[in-house]
Write an enzyme that holds these catalytic residues in place. Structure first.
Site, PDB file in Angstrom:
ATOM      1  N   HIS A  63       0.837  -1.202   0.000  1.00 20.67           N
ATOM      2  CA  HIS A  63       0.000   0.000   0.000  1.00 20.67           C
ATOM      3  C   HIS A  63       0.873   1.254   0.000  1.00 20.67           C
ATOM      4  O   HIS A  63       1.923   1.284   0.638  1.00 20.67           O
ATOM      5  CB  HIS A  63      -0.943   0.009   1.216  1.00 20.67           C
ATOM      6  CG  HIS A  63      -2.119  -0.865   1.028  1.00 20.67           C
ATOM      7  ND1 HIS A  63      -3.350  -0.405   0.638  1.00 20.67           N
ATOM      8  CD2 HIS A  63      -2.252  -2.203   1.136  1.00 20.67           C
ATOM      9  CE1 HIS A  63      -4.181  -1.419   0.520  1.00 20.67           C
ATOM     10  NE2 HIS A  63      -3.537  -2.523   0.819  1.00 20.67           N
ATOM     11  N   PRO A  64       0.405   2.295  -0.678  1.00 21.66           N
ATOM     12  CA  PRO A  64       1.177   3.546  -0.710  1.00 21.66           C
ATOM     13  C   PRO A  64       0.949   4.362   0.559  1.00 21.66           C
ATOM     14  O   PRO A  64      -0.053   4.198   1.251  1.00 21.66           O
ATOM     15  CB  PRO A  64       0.579   4.280  -1.918  1.00 21.66           C
ATOM     16  CG  PRO A  64      -0.856   3.827  -1.928  1.00 21.66           C
ATOM     17  CD  PRO A  64      -0.811   2.370  -1.490  1.00 21.66           C
ATOM     18  N   SER A  80      -6.099   3.528  -5.867  1.00 27.42           N
ATOM     19  CA  SER A  80      -5.543   4.343  -4.783  1.00 27.42           C
ATOM     20  C   SER A  80      -5.647   5.836  -5.099  1.00 27.42           C
ATOM     21  O   SER A  80      -5.955   6.640  -4.219  1.00 27.42           O
ATOM     22  CB  SER A  80      -4.081   3.968  -4.516  1.00 27.42           C
ATOM     23  OG  SER A  80      -4.000   2.698  -3.912  1.00 27.42           O
ATOM     24  N   GLU A  83      -9.244   6.878  -4.553  1.00 29.92           N
ATOM     25  CA  GLU A  83      -9.589   6.844  -3.128  1.00 29.92           C
ATOM     26  C   GLU A  83      -8.982   8.044  -2.393  1.00 29.92           C
ATOM     27  O   GLU A  83      -9.664   8.720  -1.615  1.00 29.92           O
ATOM     28  CB  GLU A  83      -9.112   5.521  -2.515  1.00 29.92           C
ATOM     29  CG  GLU A  83      -9.918   4.330  -3.014  1.00 29.92           C
ATOM     30  CD  GLU A  83      -9.221   2.983  -2.893  1.00 29.92           C
ATOM     31  OE1 GLU A  83      -9.822   1.972  -3.307  1.00 29.92           O
ATOM     32  OE2 GLU A  83      -8.071   2.935  -2.388  1.00 29.92           O
ATOM     33  N   VAL A 119     -10.398   5.170   3.160  1.00 25.45           N
ATOM     34  CA  VAL A 119     -10.672   6.608   3.196  1.00 25.45           C
ATOM     35  C   VAL A 119     -12.065   6.993   2.693  1.00 25.45           C
ATOM     36  O   VAL A 119     -12.483   8.129   2.897  1.00 25.45           O
ATOM     37  CB  VAL A 119      -9.598   7.408   2.417  1.00 25.45           C
ATOM     38  CG1 VAL A 119      -8.235   7.215   3.030  1.00 25.45           C
ATOM     39  CG2 VAL A 119      -9.597   7.044   0.941  1.00 25.45           C
TER      40      VAL A 119
END
Length: 165
Positions: A63-64, A80, A83, A119
């Site tokens: 995950h970043p 991502s 999001e 998020v």
């Protein structure tokens, strides 16, 4: 019935950069004819939970950082990027960005994986508050929280791709 290659191509990124989860779910026979978000999520989650601690850590590490270097460089996965943008993380002030960077660095140093939170429905202030609270957790508690958040992110992604069960 969907082929293995098609299933992995379509759902291999639901758990960030971790196609092994979709491959194992398919190979285990967990995939049924009618694909629903709940059914596919259940299958993928069984595999994720059965994976070794090192494999689950690898999923977390895939995950970043939130509002981190990959976002700035435009190198996030499409999921991502959407999001983070939906939560306003692409519109931070310089001071907010500095705080996220500081927290990202402290979190990764302490836990060995990036801060992960689903998020959707949250704003940058909500995320920052959770970040500031969770950075004080024990590693065990945070690993459990992060893996639960990964599962929630997977469900949200699947709900945008498939009908609900």
């Amino acid at each position: 019935m969907i082929s293995r290659d098609e299933f992995v191509s379509r759902f291999g990124g639901v758990f960030e950069h971790s196609p092994f989860i979709a491959e194992r779910a398919y190979d285990a026979g967990f995939i049924v004819e009618s694909l629903t978000s709940g059914g596919v999520h259940s299958a993928l989650t069984k595999i994720f939970r059965a994976a070794s601690a090192e494999e689950r850590l690898g999923v977390l590490r895939a995950h970043p950082d939130l509002a981190g270097r990959l976002a700035i460089a435009g190198e996030l996965t499409e999921d991502s990027r959407k999001e983070q943008a939906g939560a306003g993380l692409d519109r931070l002030s310089p001071a907010e960005h500095a705080r996220f960077t500081e927290l990202n660095d402290a979190y990764v140093t302490k836990f060995g994986f990036p801060f992960i939170i689903a998020v959707k429905g949250l704003g940058k202030d909500d995320i920052l508050a959770a970040f500031e609270t969770r950075v004080d957790n024990s590693r065990e508690a945070e690993f459990a929280t992060a893996t639960a958040q990964v599962e929630k992110i997977a469900l949200l992604r699947l709900q945008s791709m498939l009908p609900e069960s």
